[in-house]
Write an enzyme that holds these catalytic residues in place. Structure first.
Site, mmCIF file in Angstrom:
data_model
loop_
_atom_site.group_PDB
_atom_site.id
_atom_site.type_symbol
_atom_site.label_atom_id
_atom_site.label_comp_id
_atom_site.label_asym_id
_atom_site.label_seq_id
_atom_site.Cartn_x
_atom_site.Cartn_y
_atom_site.Cartn_z
ATOM 1 N N SER A 84 5.289 -17.323 -3.668
ATOM 2 C CA SER A 84 5.287 -18.912 -4.000
ATOM 3 C C SER A 84 6.651 -19.426 -3.298
ATOM 4 O O SER A 84 7.405 -18.727 -2.639
ATOM 5 C CB SER A 84 5.550 -19.037 -5.219
ATOM 6 N N THR B 120 0.820 -1.088 0.091
ATOM 7 C CA THR B 120 -0.113 -0.088 0.081
ATOM 8 C C THR B 120 0.848 1.243 -0.057
ATOM 9 O O THR B 120 1.752 1.328 0.546
ATOM 10 C CB THR B 120 -0.820 0.030 1.256
#
Lengths: 408, 408
Positions: free
Chosen positions: B408, B193
């Site tokens: 991942s 953000t």
């Protein structure tokens, strides 16, 4: 290595009576490659096209628009690779005109009956003398069963030739539809204009063909995105020769729905082949958006997801990163979207609802779908009955490598 | 390694009287890191903010909007990193409310006087009990000369803390302006953000501050793009404490222009620091568009160039690829753009005019500019007097690596 795509064999690409194609090596930019394609149309064909909205549209695109708008009976297309003749100003317009003049003289038609197409590097002058010198060989090669050669001759940075063909029988008449395409979006913009050519031996009234080419483009070439850029030369042209004897003069004619569906299906196949061959692509992704108030807002959401480098790198990594997909839905530009009503699936797995992760969702299910070579992201906006699909590929190291290394 | 950016030293960040900051380690997501910031405002401050347009906006953003719209005198800000509390539905709204309740109880104010901010992974619940447990330590740390610590405590994936400060003297009064920011666009959206907080000890009337925060955002945070995605939590808040004794009640007050310019300059510095720290960034690029009919169309062109993965990979490769820049200008959406009137410069080198490459342009000149760490692409649309700038970075292997590997 395209994602689940191989060029059809030559005998799977059906001739379209009234349309002959010839190719030649004109050395436009490199030796020993087919880089010139001539398409000769018998009298009586109707032709329609849609072209790039890019304001820096290439000189040949301007001529195509003029010749079609002028209502001239189109009798030939000439397509060169190697040089795009874009960003070339007034001299570029003159060489595009000279190409049409040369084809007209060779075939005994008027220059206004020729549509010119160029694809390749931009900002460089088109060596029009070489193009003209190559035309006789292309003319000598003209034949109806030559779509396979044409598919190869219009390639630039494509790794495979792209073609599709289909036959439908309506009202007892066999109708052939064949087409070729090239490009990979603007992924290599200097040489990667998106071109599509489709011909059928049905007879289709001009007004219907004008409408159909837009509708087919909206369902195919306008639904694909590799990186969101739009080329200076993008063109999609549709030809109806009428020589099958099947004729369609109004939308309510028997069999029209079937023919139209087949033409759109070939268009979609040609367009999807471009995404499957997107540089660096390892996955083919369908973003299917439904439940919108209109198809425009569905398309906005589809493109927000399909353009997002974050979503596309997550697909490359086989990472079921729901946050990136939801964020893209959220910033797609639907100002009154109620996010609590949005649902998202990866293939058949419901991953998000009620403003967050679906209660029953397990990451292993998402990961299983993301590992596939073909993935559908389905989004239900929950506010209407409209829908739209966008086709895209993932974003890999190779994308950066190819585009960073391309000219340097 | 940010492009030409280093965090200012603590003593270069001036205290703003009336504004105290405290930080703590609350273990919101990880141990041993400052992840909680409390900002306490004396009575009499005016506060204004702009927030993400993303429809999946986070729960704390909704509360901020409500509390500001309600006209409550804001007395505290609470900022946590680690968890964004976005995509968390109704439970998320409850934890955001609980954060405000806890701050209100601790400081003896009302919950409506607290603005909450969260940044970090989305779709995960905020561990509000840990946040509450950390508040007393943050309160104990409250002091005016603590901007440096706050800049560090609001970081997530940022590689450097971002802060800026400036003092101006008008009408014989010294006015301090300090601010901090964090984020890298949506480049790592789960934790990235974009937040900006700026305070000054000038007194600024509420209506003027409301207008100024929008104007400053349009000149700074709304001009930067790393990858075009918009976060669920983006916020920019401006505080005016009034304790310097300098007071501005109308736009025509003496000295206002100077104060306003300084506040905007600090905002721009905070916003540009985010781009300079963009993941994988090796270059800082200013796209300065002028000669437009209005600033909106200049901005469109700026973003078309600044968002294009093709342009950005070319910058990474130090490749003066004019075609990609011109194509982006062409598809920016100005439908009546006369491309023959467009001129493009790389720094001081005129590269394109009259619809193509500039006659005097030599590729070695373009290549020299492209090799720099800071580059200005200047575009003159040649159709008006409006202008707008967009700040962006290049697109490198590391961008894909970071974003593909992130979860991942």
């Amino acid at each position: 290595m395209p994602v689940n795509y191989a060029t059809p064999a030559a005998d799977q690409l059906f001739p379209v009576a009234g349309v002959r194609l010839g190719v030649a090596e004109a050395e436009i930019r490199k030796k020993n490659r087919r880089d010139l394609t001539l398409v000769a149309l018998d009298a009586g064909c109707t032709v329609a096209g849609v072209f790039t909205q890019n304001r820096f549209c290439a000189a040949p695109v301007q001529l195509c628009r003029n010749h079609l708008a002028g209502g001239h009976e189109i009798r030939a297309l000439v397509i060169n690779t190697g040089i795009a003749n874009a960003g070339t100003g007034e001299p570029g317009r003159q060489t595009a005109q000279a190409s049409c003049d040369a084809v007209a003289e060779l075939l005994g038609i008027k220059a206004e009956q020729v549509l010119p197409f160029s694809t390749g590097v931009i900002l460089e002058p088109l060596p029009v003398e070489r193009l003209k010198a190559g035309l006789p060989a292309a003319k000598a090669d003209l034949k109806a069963d030559n779509w396979h050669a044409a598919a190869h001759a219009i390639m630039t940075t494509d790794t495979v030739a792209k073609a599709a063909s289909r036959v439908v029988t309506v009202n007892g008449k066999k109708i052939s539809i064949s087409g070729v395409s090239k490009g990979a979006g603007m992924i290599k913009p200097n040489m990667a204009t998106m071109l599509g050519f489709l011909a059928t031996d049905a007879s289709i009234a001009q007004g219907m063909l004008d409408k159909l080419v837009k509708e087919a483009a909206d369902a195919s070439f306008n639904c694909i995105t590799v990186d969101g850029d739009t080329s200076t030369n993008d063109s999609f042209v549709m030809i109806a020769s009428g020589q099958s004897g099947a004729s369609f003069a109004t939308e309510t004619d028997a069999g029209w729905a079937e023919v139209k569906a087949a033409i759109i299906a070939v268009s979609v196949e040609l367009a999807q082949a471009i995404v499957r061959d997107g540089e660096g692509a390892t996955k083919f992704i369908t973003v299917a958006v439904e439940g919108g108030k209109d198809s425009e807002e569905c398309r906005k959401v589809g493109y927000a997801i399909g353009h997002s480098p974050l979503v596309k790198t997550a697909f490359f990594a086989s990472d079921p990163n729901l946050g990136r997909i939801l964020a893209a839905v959220g910033y797609a530009g639907i100002n009154d979207l109620d996010v609590d009503g949005v649902r998202v699936w990866l293939d058949e797995v419901l991953v998000a609802e009620k403003g967050g992760r679906a209660a029953a969702y397990k990451e292993e299910d998402g990961a299983r779908v993301m590992a596939q070579a073909e993935i559908t992201v389905r989004v239900d906006l929950g506010r209407g009955a409209a829908k739209a699909s966008v086709y895209t590929c993932d974003f890999s190291y190779d994308y950066v490598k190819i585009n960073a290394d391309y000219r340097s």
